[in-house]
Design a protein around this motif. Structure first.
Motif, PDB file in Angstrom:
ATOM      1  N   MET A   1       0.836  -1.164   0.000  1.00  0.00           N
ATOM      2  CA  MET A   1       0.000   0.000   0.000  1.00  0.00           C
ATOM      3  C   MET A   1       0.892   1.242   0.000  1.00  0.00           C
ATOM      4  O   MET A   1       1.764   1.391   0.829  1.00  0.00           O
ATOM      5  CB  MET A   1      -0.909  -0.020   1.219  1.00  0.00           C
ATOM      6  CG  MET A   1      -1.907   1.055   1.240  1.00  0.00           C
ATOM      7  SD  MET A   1      -3.196   0.571   2.401  1.00  0.00           S
ATOM      8  CE  MET A   1      -4.316   1.848   2.089  1.00  0.00           C
ATOM      9  N   MET A   2       0.658   2.111  -0.972  1.00  0.00           N
ATOM     10  CA  MET A   2       1.452   3.307  -1.132  1.00  0.00           C
ATOM     11  C   MET A   2       0.799   4.479  -0.399  1.00  0.00           C
ATOM     12  O   MET A   2      -0.416   4.625  -0.422  1.00  0.00           O
ATOM     13  CB  MET A   2       1.525   3.642  -2.621  1.00  0.00           C
ATOM     14  CG  MET A   2       2.903   3.883  -3.105  1.00  0.00           C
ATOM     15  SD  MET A   2       3.026   4.478  -4.804  1.00  0.00           S
ATOM     16  CE  MET A   2       1.996   3.409  -5.741  1.00  0.00           C
ATOM     17  N   SER A   3       1.624   5.303   0.215  1.00  0.00           N
ATOM     18  CA  SER A   3       1.078   6.484   0.882  1.00  0.00           C
ATOM     19  C   SER A   3       0.685   7.540  -0.149  1.00  0.00           C
ATOM     20  O   SER A   3       1.089   7.477  -1.311  1.00  0.00           O
ATOM     21  CB  SER A   3       2.106   7.060   1.853  1.00  0.00           C
ATOM     22  OG  SER A   3       3.153   7.675   1.141  1.00  0.00           O
ATOM     23  N   ARG A   4      -0.085   8.510   0.304  1.00  0.00           N
ATOM     24  CA  ARG A   4      -0.488   9.591  -0.601  1.00  0.00           C
ATOM     25  C   ARG A   4       0.721  10.396  -1.061  1.00  0.00           C
ATOM     26  O   ARG A   4       0.754  10.878  -2.189  1.00  0.00           O
ATOM     27  CB  ARG A   4      -1.492  10.513   0.089  1.00  0.00           C
ATOM     28  CG  ARG A   4      -2.826   9.857   0.324  1.00  0.00           C
ATOM     29  CD  ARG A   4      -3.847  10.817   0.817  1.00  0.00           C
ATOM     30  NE  ARG A   4      -3.351  11.645   1.920  1.00  0.00           N
ATOM     31  CZ  ARG A   4      -4.117  12.393   2.685  1.00  0.00           C
ATOM     32  NH1 ARG A   4      -5.402  12.439   2.477  1.00  0.00           N
ATOM     33  NH2 ARG A   4      -3.609  13.106   3.651  1.00  0.00           N
ATOM     34  N   VAL A   5       1.713  10.541  -0.201  1.00  0.00           N
ATOM     35  CA  VAL A   5       2.909  11.291  -0.566  1.00  0.00           C
ATOM     36  C   VAL A   5       3.674  10.560  -1.668  1.00  0.00           C
ATOM     37  O   VAL A   5       4.130  11.181  -2.640  1.00  0.00           O
ATOM     38  CB  VAL A   5       3.793  11.549   0.670  1.00  0.00           C
ATOM     39  CG1 VAL A   5       5.129  12.152   0.279  1.00  0.00           C
ATOM     40  CG2 VAL A   5       3.075  12.441   1.665  1.00  0.00           C
ATOM     41  N   LYS A   6       3.813   9.245  -1.545  1.00  0.00           N
ATOM     42  CA  LYS A   6       4.505   8.480  -2.584  1.00  0.00           C
ATOM     43  C   LYS A   6       3.771   8.565  -3.913  1.00  0.00           C
ATOM     44  O   LYS A   6       4.392   8.725  -4.967  1.00  0.00           O
ATOM     45  CB  LYS A   6       4.653   7.017  -2.172  1.00  0.00           C
ATOM     46  CG  LYS A   6       5.711   6.764  -1.150  1.00  0.00           C
ATOM     47  CD  LYS A   6       5.820   5.281  -0.868  1.00  0.00           C
ATOM     48  CE  LYS A   6       6.797   5.006   0.241  1.00  0.00           C
ATOM     49  NZ  LYS A   6       6.869   3.566   0.560  1.00  0.00           N
ATOM     50  N   LYS A   7       2.457   8.454  -3.872  1.00  0.00           N
ATOM     51  CA  LYS A   7       1.670   8.594  -5.106  1.00  0.00           C
ATOM     52  C   LYS A   7       1.858   9.984  -5.692  1.00  0.00           C
ATOM     53  O   LYS A   7       1.973  10.148  -6.910  1.00  0.00           O
ATOM     54  CB  LYS A   7       0.189   8.342  -4.826  1.00  0.00           C
ATOM     55  CG  LYS A   7      -0.155   6.926  -4.544  1.00  0.00           C
ATOM     56  CD  LYS A   7      -1.649   6.801  -4.293  1.00  0.00           C
ATOM     57  CE  LYS A   7      -1.875   5.633  -3.382  1.00  0.00           C
ATOM     58  NZ  LYS A   7      -2.859   5.859  -2.365  1.00  0.00           N
ATOM     59  N   GLY A   8       1.885  10.987  -4.834  1.00  0.00           N
ATOM     60  CA  GLY A   8       2.095  12.348  -5.300  1.00  0.00           C
ATOM     61  C   GLY A   8       3.466  12.544  -5.923  1.00  0.00           C
ATOM     62  O   GLY A   8       3.604  13.245  -6.928  1.00  0.00           O
ATOM     63  N   ILE A   9       4.482  11.921  -5.355  1.00  0.00           N
ATOM     64  CA  ILE A   9       5.832  12.029  -5.906  1.00  0.00           C
ATOM     65  C   ILE A   9       5.896  11.373  -7.279  1.00  0.00           C
ATOM     66  O   ILE A   9       6.478  11.928  -8.221  1.00  0.00           O
ATOM     67  CB  ILE A   9       6.867  11.430  -4.928  1.00  0.00           C
ATOM     68  CG1 ILE A   9       7.026  12.355  -3.723  1.00  0.00           C
ATOM     69  CG2 ILE A   9       8.204  11.199  -5.610  1.00  0.00           C
ATOM     70  CD1 ILE A   9       7.882  11.784  -2.608  1.00  0.00           C
ATOM     71  N   ILE A  10       5.290  10.205  -7.426  1.00  0.00           N
ATOM     72  CA  ILE A  10       5.277   9.533  -8.728  1.00  0.00           C
ATOM     73  C   ILE A  10       4.520  10.376  -9.749  1.00  0.00           C
ATOM     74  O   ILE A  10       4.980  10.600 -10.877  1.00  0.00           O
ATOM     75  CB  ILE A  10       4.661   8.127  -8.601  1.00  0.00           C
ATOM     76  CG1 ILE A  10       5.583   7.229  -7.777  1.00  0.00           C
ATOM     77  CG2 ILE A  10       4.403   7.510  -9.976  1.00  0.00           C
ATOM     78  CD1 ILE A  10       4.951   5.920  -7.364  1.00  0.00           C
ATOM     79  N   ALA A  11       3.348  10.876  -9.355  1.00  0.00           N
ATOM     80  CA  ALA A  11       2.555  11.717 -10.260  1.00  0.00           C
ATOM     81  C   ALA A  11       3.301  13.016 -10.580  1.00  0.00           C
ATOM     82  O   ALA A  11       3.261  13.490 -11.721  1.00  0.00           O
ATOM     83  CB  ALA A  11       1.196  12.013  -9.642  1.00  0.00           C
ATOM     84  N   GLY A  12       3.983  13.584  -9.606  1.00  0.00           N
ATOM     85  CA  GLY A  12       4.761  14.799  -9.836  1.00  0.00           C
ATOM     86  C   GLY A  12       5.900  14.581 -10.806  1.00  0.00           C
ATOM     87  O   GLY A  12       6.187  15.435 -11.652  1.00  0.00           O
ATOM     88  N   PHE A  13       6.544  13.420 -10.724  1.00  0.00           N
ATOM     89  CA  PHE A  13       7.620  13.118 -11.660  1.00  0.00           C
ATOM     90  C   PHE A  13       7.089  12.995 -13.084  1.00  0.00           C
ATOM     91  O   PHE A  13       7.655  13.565 -14.022  1.00  0.00           O
ATOM     92  CB  PHE A  13       8.336  11.828 -11.242  1.00  0.00           C
ATOM     93  CG  PHE A  13       9.404  11.408 -12.218  1.00  0.00           C
ATOM     94  CD1 PHE A  13      10.606  12.092 -12.269  1.00  0.00           C
ATOM     95  CD2 PHE A  13       9.197  10.355 -13.087  1.00  0.00           C
ATOM     96  CE1 PHE A  13      11.587  11.729 -13.182  1.00  0.00           C
ATOM     97  CE2 PHE A  13      10.172   9.985 -13.995  1.00  0.00           C
ATOM     98  CZ  PHE A  13      11.374  10.671 -14.040  1.00  0.00           C
ATOM     99  N   VAL A  14       5.991  12.264 -13.259  1.00  0.00           N
ATOM    100  CA  VAL A  14       5.418  12.093 -14.592  1.00  0.00           C
ATOM    101  C   VAL A  14       4.974  13.444 -15.155  1.00  0.00           C
ATOM    102  O   VAL A  14       5.217  13.758 -16.330  1.00  0.00           O
ATOM    103  CB  VAL A  14       4.242  11.084 -14.559  1.00  0.00           C
ATOM    104  CG1 VAL A  14       3.526  11.022 -15.892  1.00  0.00           C
ATOM    105  CG2 VAL A  14       4.742   9.705 -14.161  1.00  0.00           C
ATOM    106  N   ALA A  15       4.334  14.260 -14.327  1.00  0.00           N
ATOM    107  CA  ALA A  15       3.878  15.574 -14.779  1.00  0.00           C
ATOM    108  C   ALA A  15       5.060  16.480 -15.112  1.00  0.00           C
ATOM    109  O   ALA A  15       5.011  17.238 -16.090  1.00  0.00           O
ATOM    110  CB  ALA A  15       2.997  16.215 -13.713  1.00  0.00           C
ATOM    111  N   THR A  16       6.121  16.406 -14.347  1.00  0.00           N
ATOM    112  CA  THR A  16       7.310  17.219 -14.619  1.00  0.00           C
ATOM    113  C   THR A  16       7.948  16.802 -15.934  1.00  0.00           C
ATOM    114  O   THR A  16       8.387  17.655 -16.715  1.00  0.00           O
ATOM    115  CB  THR A  16       8.319  17.103 -13.465  1.00  0.00           C
ATOM    116  OG1 THR A  16       7.681  17.527 -12.252  1.00  0.00           O
ATOM    117  CG2 THR A  16       9.540  17.967 -13.710  1.00  0.00           C
ATOM    118  N   VAL A  17       7.989  15.510 -16.196  1.00  0.00           N
ATOM    119  CA  VAL A  17       8.542  15.033 -17.471  1.00  0.00           C
ATOM    120  C   VAL A  17       7.677  15.518 -18.639  1.00  0.00           C
ATOM    121  O   VAL A  17       8.195  15.967 -19.668  1.00  0.00           O
ATOM    122  CB  VAL A  17       8.678  13.493 -17.470  1.00  0.00           C
ATOM    123  CG1 VAL A  17       8.973  12.959 -18.856  1.00  0.00           C
ATOM    124  CG2 VAL A  17       9.774  13.068 -16.502  1.00  0.00           C
TER     125      VAL A  17
END
Length: 156
Positions: A1-17
Motif C-alpha cells: 500500500m502506497m502512501s499519498r505522498v509516494k503517489k504524489g511524488i510519482i505523479a509529480g515526476f510524470v507531470a514534470t517530465v
C-alpha cells in the motif's frame, strides 16, 4: 500500500517530465518564450545556468509539488482529479508569480519576455496539473482494485 505522498511524488515526476517535453519543444523548435528553466535558475540567483534550472525544476515538480499535492488532494475544492490538479498547479503558479514579483529580480519579465512568457508558464502549469491529477487518480484507482482479498470476485 502506497502512501499519498509516494503517489504524489510519482505523479509529480510524470507531470514534470510531460511539461519538460513541452519546454524542450519551446527551447529547441521555436524559442518563442523565455525558457522556464532559465527563469527558475534566475529566481534562485543563478542566471544563465540552465543545468541548475532543469535540476531545480525536476526537484520542485517531483518532490515539493508532487508530495504537497498528495497531502492536499482530498481537500481541493473540485470533484474530478484533473481539475483538482489544475487548481493546485494554478495555485502554485500564483505563488511562484508572487515570489518573483516580491523578492525576485525586477528584470525577470522585461524585454522580449513579458506577458507571453507569463501566459506560457500558466499554460505549462495547467498541463502539469492535469497530468498530475490524472496520474494520481490512476494510482489511487489501481490501489483500490488491488485491495481485494486473493480469490475474491469483483463486486459489479
Amino acid at each position: 500500500m502506497m502512501s499519498r505522498v509516494k503517489k504524489g511524488i510519482i505523479a509529480g515526476f510524470v507531470a514534470t517530465v510531460a511539461v519538460s517535453v513541452l519546454e524542450l519543444a519551446n527551447l529547441f523548435l521555436n524559442h518563442m518564450f523565455d525558457p522556464f528553466p532559465g527563469i527558475v535558475a534566475q529566481m534562485f540567483g543563478m542566471p544563465g545556468n540552465m543545468a541548475a534550472g532543469w535540476a531545480i525544476h525536476l526537484v520542485m515538480g517531483t518532490f515539493v509539488l508532487g508530495s504537497l499535492f498528495g497531502v492536499v488532494y482530498p481537500r481541493l475544492p473540485t470533484a474530478t482529479p484533473i481539475t483538482k490538479g489544475i487548481v493546485f498547479a494554478v495555485g502554485a503558479w500564483v505563488a511562484m508569480m508572487l515570489v518573483i514579483t516580491m523578492v525576485g529580480d525586477y528584470r525577470t519579465f522585461t524585454g522580449s519576455s513579458g506577458f507571453g512568457t507569463i501566459g506560457w508558464m500558466l499554460a505549462l502549469h495547467m498541463v502539469f496539473g492535469a497530468v498530475l491529477g490524472n496520474v494520481y487518480a490512476r494510482l489511487v484507482e489501481r490501489e483500490k482494485r488491488g485491495a481485494a482479498p486473493i480469490g475474491a470476485a469483483p463486486a459489479h
